[in-house]
Design a protein around this motif. Sequence first.
Motif, PDB file in Angstrom:
ATOM      1  N   ALA A  85       0.867  -1.267   0.178  1.00 27.99           N
ATOM      2  CA  ALA A  85      -0.031  -0.114  -0.135  1.00 27.99           C
ATOM      3  C   ALA A  85       0.780   1.020   0.140  1.00 27.99           C
ATOM      4  O   ALA A  85       0.506   2.073  -0.775  1.00 27.99           O
ATOM      5  CB  ALA A  85      -1.014  -0.196   1.102  1.00 27.99           C
ATOM      6  N   SER A  86       2.221   1.172   0.614  1.00 26.07           N
ATOM      7  CA  SER A  86       3.084   2.705   0.795  1.00 26.07           C
ATOM      8  C   SER A  86       3.435   2.953  -0.461  1.00 26.07           C
ATOM      9  O   SER A  86       3.947   3.768  -0.918  1.00 26.07           O
ATOM     10  CB  SER A  86       4.190   2.378   1.520  1.00 26.07           C
ATOM     11  OG  SER A  86       4.994   1.279   1.271  1.00 26.07           O
ATOM     12  N   SER A  87       3.988   1.991  -1.597  1.00 20.94           N
ATOM     13  CA  SER A  87       4.444   2.295  -3.008  1.00 20.94           C
ATOM     14  C   SER A  87       3.457   2.084  -3.797  1.00 20.94           C
ATOM     15  O   SER A  87       4.469   2.080  -4.913  1.00 20.94           O
ATOM     16  CB  SER A  87       5.847   1.036  -2.465  1.00 20.94           C
ATOM     17  OG  SER A  87       5.116  -0.120  -2.816  1.00 20.94           O
ATOM     18  N   SER A  88       2.273   1.041  -3.749  1.00 16.78           N
ATOM     19  CA  SER A  88       1.906   0.456  -4.795  1.00 16.78           C
ATOM     20  C   SER A  88       2.326   0.054  -5.886  1.00 16.78           C
ATOM     21  O   SER A  88       2.658   0.271  -6.977  1.00 16.78           O
ATOM     22  CB  SER A  88       1.569   2.242  -5.615  1.00 16.78           C
ATOM     23  OG  SER A  88       0.581   2.924  -5.063  1.00 16.78           O
ATOM     24  N   THR A  89       2.631  -1.428  -5.388  1.00 21.86           N
ATOM     25  CA  THR A  89       3.408  -2.156  -6.148  1.00 21.86           C
ATOM     26  C   THR A  89       3.656  -3.607  -6.030  1.00 21.86           C
ATOM     27  O   THR A  89       2.778  -3.712  -4.830  1.00 21.86           O
ATOM     28  CB  THR A  89       5.366  -2.197  -5.501  1.00 21.86           C
ATOM     29  OG1 THR A  89       5.416  -2.268  -4.254  1.00 21.86           O
ATOM     30  CG2 THR A  89       6.798  -0.716  -6.751  1.00 21.86           C
ATOM     31  N   VAL A  90       3.118  -4.829  -6.117  1.00 10.85           N
ATOM     32  CA  VAL A  90       3.347  -5.671  -6.106  1.00 10.85           C
ATOM     33  C   VAL A  90       4.355  -6.879  -6.413  1.00 10.85           C
ATOM     34  O   VAL A  90       5.598  -6.824  -7.860  1.00 10.85           O
ATOM     35  CB  VAL A  90       2.456  -6.130  -8.035  1.00 10.85           C
ATOM     36  CG1 VAL A  90       1.523  -7.365  -7.836  1.00 10.85           C
ATOM     37  CG2 VAL A  90       1.215  -5.251  -7.430  1.00 10.85           C
ATOM     38  N   THR A  91       4.860  -7.733  -5.739  1.00 14.64           N
ATOM     39  CA  THR A  91       5.644  -8.507  -5.680  1.00 14.64           C
ATOM     40  C   THR A  91       5.047 -10.645  -5.680  1.00 14.64           C
ATOM     41  O   THR A  91       4.022 -10.461  -4.788  1.00 14.64           O
ATOM     42  CB  THR A  91       6.940  -8.454  -4.555  1.00 14.64           C
ATOM     43  OG1 THR A  91       7.861  -9.076  -4.437  1.00 14.64           O
ATOM     44  CG2 THR A  91       6.258  -8.281  -3.503  1.00 14.64           C
ATOM     45  N   THR A  92       5.755 -11.653  -5.872  1.00 16.62           N
ATOM     46  CA  THR A  92       4.990 -12.561  -5.777  1.00 16.62           C
ATOM     47  C   THR A  92       6.700 -13.008  -4.018  1.00 16.62           C
ATOM     48  O   THR A  92       7.233 -12.944  -3.771  1.00 16.62           O
ATOM     49  CB  THR A  92       6.144 -13.443  -6.478  1.00 16.62           C
ATOM     50  OG1 THR A  92       5.232 -12.318  -8.105  1.00 16.62           O
ATOM     51  CG2 THR A  92       5.289 -14.576  -6.361  1.00 16.62           C
ATOM     52  N   ILE A  93       5.237 -13.853  -3.428  1.00 15.93           N
ATOM     53  CA  ILE A  93       6.034 -13.607  -1.941  1.00 15.93           C
ATOM     54  C   ILE A  93       5.745 -15.508  -2.007  1.00 15.93           C
ATOM     55  O   ILE A  93       6.149 -16.346  -0.756  1.00 15.93           O
ATOM     56  CB  ILE A  93       5.027 -13.235  -1.026  1.00 15.93           C
ATOM     57  CG1 ILE A  93       3.991 -13.828  -0.751  1.00 15.93           C
ATOM     58  CG2 ILE A  93       5.057 -11.430  -0.519  1.00 15.93           C
ATOM     59  CD1 ILE A  93       3.537 -13.540   0.815  1.00 15.93           C
ATOM     60  N   ALA A  94       5.728 -16.496  -2.769  1.00 13.47           N
ATOM     61  CA  ALA A  94       5.202 -18.156  -2.383  1.00 13.47           C
ATOM     62  C   ALA A  94       4.393 -18.088  -4.053  1.00 13.47           C
ATOM     63  O   ALA A  94       3.628 -17.503  -4.389  1.00 13.47           O
ATOM     64  CB  ALA A  94       4.162 -18.116  -1.940  1.00 13.47           C
ATOM     65  N   GLY A  95       5.263 -19.485  -4.252  1.00 13.72           N
ATOM     66  CA  GLY A  95       4.865 -19.887  -5.471  1.00 13.72           C
ATOM     67  C   GLY A  95       6.241 -19.845  -6.552  1.00 13.72           C
ATOM     68  O   GLY A  95       6.794 -18.948  -7.239  1.00 13.72           O
ATOM     69  N   ASN A  96       6.537 -20.838  -7.404  1.00 16.30           N
ATOM     70  CA  ASN A  96       7.772 -20.451  -8.191  1.00 16.30           C
ATOM     71  C   ASN A  96       7.469 -21.761  -9.214  1.00 16.30           C
ATOM     72  O   ASN A  96       6.948 -23.330  -8.897  1.00 16.30           O
ATOM     73  CB  ASN A  96       8.473 -20.740  -7.319  1.00 16.30           C
ATOM     74  CG  ASN A  96       9.831 -20.711  -9.250  1.00 16.30           C
ATOM     75  OD1 ASN A  96       9.938 -21.126  -9.870  1.00 16.30           O
ATOM     76  ND2 ASN A  96      11.303 -19.762  -8.307  1.00 16.30           N
ATOM     77  N   SER A  97       6.782 -21.630 -10.991  1.00  8.34           N
ATOM     78  CA  SER A  97       6.735 -22.370 -11.208  1.00  8.34           C
ATOM     79  C   SER A  97       7.843 -23.966 -11.922  1.00  8.34           C
ATOM     80  O   SER A  97       7.475 -25.302 -11.838  1.00  8.34           O
ATOM     81  CB  SER A  97       5.682 -22.496 -12.902  1.00  8.34           C
ATOM     82  OG  SER A  97       7.033 -21.743 -13.496  1.00  8.34           O
ATOM     83  N   GLY A  98       9.198 -23.455 -11.226  1.00  8.52           N
ATOM     84  CA  GLY A  98      10.263 -23.967 -11.094  1.00  8.52           C
ATOM     85  C   GLY A  98      10.942 -24.769  -9.924  1.00  8.52           C
ATOM     86  O   GLY A  98      11.258 -25.412 -10.148  1.00  8.52           O
ATOM     87  N   GLY A  99       9.501 -24.689  -8.871  1.00  8.87           N
ATOM     88  CA  GLY A  99      10.244 -25.393  -7.721  1.00  8.87           C
ATOM     89  C   GLY A  99       9.564 -26.378  -7.112  1.00  8.87           C
ATOM     90  O   GLY A  99       9.479 -27.056  -8.175  1.00  8.87           O
ATOM     91  N   THR A 100       9.508 -26.684  -5.654  1.00  8.87           N
ATOM     92  CA  THR A 100      10.148 -27.692  -5.117  1.00  8.87           C
ATOM     93  C   THR A 100       8.154 -27.790  -4.585  1.00  8.87           C
ATOM     94  O   THR A 100       7.435 -27.045  -3.727  1.00  8.87           O
ATOM     95  CB  THR A 100      10.356 -27.698  -4.508  1.00  8.87           C
ATOM     96  OG1 THR A 100      12.107 -27.828  -4.461  1.00  8.87           O
ATOM     97  CG2 THR A 100      10.356 -29.394  -3.582  1.00  8.87           C
ATOM     98  N   VAL A 101       7.693 -29.360  -5.446  1.00 12.36           N
ATOM     99  CA  VAL A 101       6.299 -29.441  -4.932  1.00 12.36           C
ATOM    100  C   VAL A 101       6.201 -30.087  -3.783  1.00 12.36           C
ATOM    101  O   VAL A 101       7.465 -31.265  -3.245  1.00 12.36           O
ATOM    102  CB  VAL A 101       6.164 -30.624  -5.691  1.00 12.36           C
ATOM    103  CG1 VAL A 101       4.439 -31.267  -5.370  1.00 12.36           C
ATOM    104  CG2 VAL A 101       6.152 -30.485  -7.321  1.00 12.36           C
ATOM    105  N   GLY A 102       5.674 -29.806  -2.631  1.00 15.61           N
ATOM    106  CA  GLY A 102       4.935 -29.737  -1.604  1.00 15.61           C
ATOM    107  C   GLY A 102       6.687 -29.595  -0.661  1.00 15.61           C
ATOM    108  O   GLY A 102       6.352 -29.117   1.207  1.00 15.61           O
TER     109      GLY A 102
END
Length: 456
Positions: A312-329
């Motif tokens: 809300a302070s910078s009006s920006t969006v970032t990813t904090i969880a999830g990666n298509s190339g990441g580890t399942v579970g």
Amino acid sequence: QTMNIFIHVFVVGSLLLFECLSQVTPPVYTISTIAGTGTGGMVTDGLPGWSTQLAQPNGIWLSSNRVLYFVDSGNFVVRSIDADETNGIVSVFAGSLSTSGDTGDGGPATLAAFMNPYGLCGLTTGTIYVTDPGAYRVRSINAQGIINAVIGLSSIMGCNDGGPGAATFTSPYLCRADLNRNLFIADAGCNTIRLLNTTSNTISTLIGAGIMGLIDGPWTAARLSAPMGAAQDTLGRIYISDTGNNIIRKQPNSSSSSIFLLAGSSTGLSGSTTDTAATLSLFSSPRGIYVDTTGNVFIADYNNKQIKLYNASSSTVTTIAGNSGGTVGLDNGRATSAKLNKVVDIIGDTDGFIFFTDQLDNRVRKLTLGPVVSPRPSVSPTRSPTREPSWSRRPTASPSISLSPSAAPTTSTPSISLSPSISPTVTPSAEPTGVPTHTPSSLPTAMPSAAPTTTP
């Protein structure tokens, strides 16, 4: 001279934006599993969360006494577990395992049946509400565990406001309580956000003209496209997950009766971006949203299989969880290294914990702001349970959200699945498909006349 001024303003503005994005870094969260093995299935009560099979969990809600409730849609039940215990026991709170129906009103919730339970929300009084798009109605469970129909006509679809016996729904999906103990209900099929007065049990259309589209402005004239979530911040401002338009919208202040674009593409473009300005960010079928006490918005970016965070302070969006190339579970590892599979709903608390449902991974997960330990796979049902690291019980700081520049976004045609029916199949083999497509230049001119036919 005019051209020189334009170039100067453009360059200065671009440099300021770059400086804003380059001075900040995304907050780091650690991911862990509350319930689910990753394999869809059904088990009875009494097992620890790590050994309990789920089948497409959807809505989620956290009570004031820190009991976490979630809808196990494929098993037609609502379940509960202690939000803070790694070895917490999963119990059926409402519904009958693997029994589909629309029965049991006036009796114990554990003897009732749901057609397709989906959304979940509660009040401080202890009453919990469950949306059932399969039966086109909303039901409540009181503090004594008794279930009753609240609003909507069983098996009758529509967008009519009013009280019991008159009001109808088309696709009531996710819900959240407002500051006055009323409920926001996202009726995707009616393209509206509706308000349930929990005192009179009457429903009214709050936001949306009932016509699919992408138009900001006054609530009654604004056009939404299959919204699936809504929430309110501590200042009373309303936020909408406008799912079919792939955007997040917001009420500018609590006294206003209009909405505007908060994050996402102004044309409804679907795609994937990370760490960028809110108006440059892209989502793909966003669903549940949670607003913390500082106005930061946590977003379940469904088709991108990620959780995004609007600062809300910078009006920006970032990813904090999830990666298509990441580890399942992935468990007890960095959240951005985990591979998720369709995040539906999300809720948080004042301590900084974030809880969410990972639908097609058949898990309920938790994010903790704090140090990352060596990652390990999710606990197998055949292993003895282990205690949660001490740091994961309570974070010591609130998220400081910011971003750094990244690659150009990718885009695709927006889509969303809206069917009220969820198959009890315990091992989903494919992503939901067959969703209505919204093209802003070609808008329908009337409310939907038929129910959607695919799994959300």
